[in-house]
Scaffold this active site. Structure first.
Site, PDB file in Angstrom:
ATOM      1  N   GLY A 197       0.866  -1.156  -0.008  1.00  0.00           N
ATOM      2  CA  GLY A 197       0.146  -0.070  -0.186  1.00  0.00           C
ATOM      3  C   GLY A 197       0.811   1.259   0.028  1.00  0.00           C
ATOM      4  N   GLY A 198       0.323   2.338  -0.422  1.00  0.00           N
ATOM      5  CA  GLY A 198       1.062   3.519  -0.248  1.00  0.00           C
ATOM      6  C   GLY A 198       1.029   4.055   1.078  1.00  0.00           C
TER       7      GLY A 198
ATOM      8  N   LYS B  92      -2.099  -0.194   5.391  1.00  0.00           N
ATOM      9  CA  LYS B  92      -1.747  -1.506   5.210  1.00  0.00           C
ATOM     10  C   LYS B  92      -1.123  -1.915   6.735  1.00  0.00           C
ATOM     11  CE  LYS B  92       2.847   0.648   3.695  1.00  0.00           C
ATOM     12  NZ  LYS B  92       2.088   2.055   4.067  1.00  0.00           N
ATOM     13  N   SER B  93      -0.508  -1.060   7.468  1.00  0.00           N
ATOM     14  CA  SER B  93      -0.140  -1.832   8.806  1.00  0.00           C
ATOM     15  C   SER B  93      -1.348  -2.160   9.583  1.00  0.00           C
ATOM     16  CB  SER B  93       0.598  -0.833   9.644  1.00  0.00           C
ATOM     17  OG  SER B  93       2.052  -0.304   8.802  1.00  0.00           O
TER      18      SER B  93
ATOM     19  N   ALA C 205       9.852  -4.589  14.229  1.00  0.00           N
ATOM     20  CA  ALA C 205       9.978  -3.183  13.600  1.00  0.00           C
ATOM     21  C   ALA C 205      11.419  -2.816  13.032  1.00  0.00           C
ATOM     22  CB  ALA C 205       9.578  -2.170  14.810  1.00  0.00           C
TER      23      ALA C 205
ATOM     24  N   HIS D 110       3.189   4.085  17.268  1.00  0.00           N
ATOM     25  CA  HIS D 110       3.032   2.646  16.636  1.00  0.00           C
ATOM     26  C   HIS D 110       2.852   1.590  17.839  1.00  0.00           C
ATOM     27  CE1 HIS D 110       2.580   2.153  12.185  1.00  0.00           C
ATOM     28  NE2 HIS D 110       3.169   3.338  12.449  1.00  0.00           N
ATOM     29  N   ARG D 111       3.829   2.010  18.790  1.00  0.00           N
ATOM     30  CA  ARG D 111       4.226   1.062  19.989  1.00  0.00           C
ATOM     31  C   ARG D 111       2.703   0.967  20.952  1.00  0.00           C
ATOM     32  NH1 ARG D 111       9.973   3.536  21.479  1.00  0.00           N
ATOM     33  NH2 ARG D 111      11.385   2.087  20.242  1.00  0.00           N
TER      34      ARG D 111
ATOM     35  N   ASP E 260       7.470  -5.073   9.950  1.00  0.00           N
ATOM     36  CA  ASP E 260       6.577  -3.615   9.477  1.00  0.00           C
ATOM     37  C   ASP E 260       7.968  -2.834   9.606  1.00  0.00           C
ATOM     38  OD1 ASP E 260       5.189  -1.822   8.834  1.00  0.00           O
ATOM     39  OD2 ASP E 260       3.555  -1.775  10.494  1.00  0.00           O
TER      40      ASP E 260
END
Length: 174
Positions: A11-12, A17-18, A36, A52-53, A84
């Site tokens: 994905g862009g 996507k993540s 990561a 993110h974490r 990721d």
């Protein structure tokens, strides 16, 4: 959901996507190890990594490895590995040594082929944007495109995420 040996989520930037990859990992019902690849080299990136974490489930194991992802895949923890992302990994490799890209890419692909647990790889689709104006950016875009082609060739499931909507390109959900 039963995960295939290798799933590629493309994905862009900011496409979802993540989030989609994390949902797949959760839906598998098995333990998750989040690999990561990002490094906090500036304030914006530190903030992004922290976000993110905090968004990931607390019981997930996280391994931060900017370069030697193959080593993790060669001796994987049980469960599913969510990598990721391949784009940041490639960028880290690229900044380290453009000449070593082929060797490191081959190591990664071999490790993915032989990994004993399911792996979900997140990667940026870079082929739909504008052509960069400088040679370094064009070289990276080409390397990323080739990596995505190679990943898609060995993946059993390939999903493109656009505006948060998953589109299956190869394989099917079990």
């Amino acid at each position: 959901m039963v995960l295939p040996k290798l799933t590629l989520i493309l994905g862009g930037a900011a496409s979802g996507k993540s989030h989609f990859a994390e949902r797949l990992a959760i839906d598998s019902g098995i333990s998750v190890t989040y690999v990561a690849t990002a490094e906090a080299k500036d304030a914006e990136m530190r903030e992004r990594i922290d976000r993110h974490r905090h968004s990931r489930p607390k019981h997930w194991r996280t391994i931060e490895v900017p370069l030697d992802v193959a080593a993790i895949l060669q001796k994987p923890p049980k469960g599913v590995i969510l990598l990721d992302c391949a784009t940041v990994w490639l960028s880290n490799q690229f900044l380290r040594s453009e000449t070593g890209l082929v060797t490191e890419k081959d190591r990664l692909l071999e490790a993915l082929n032989t990994c004993s647990v399911p792996v979900i790889v997140v990667s940026n689709e870079v082929g739909t944007g504008i052509v960069p104006t400088n040679s370094v950016a064009r070289s990276f875009r080409e390397a990323q495109g080739r990596l995505n082609i190679d990943l898609a060739a060995i993946a059993e499931l390939v999903v493109l995420v656009v505006a948060g909507l998953p589109q299956v390109l190869k394989g099917e959900f079990a």
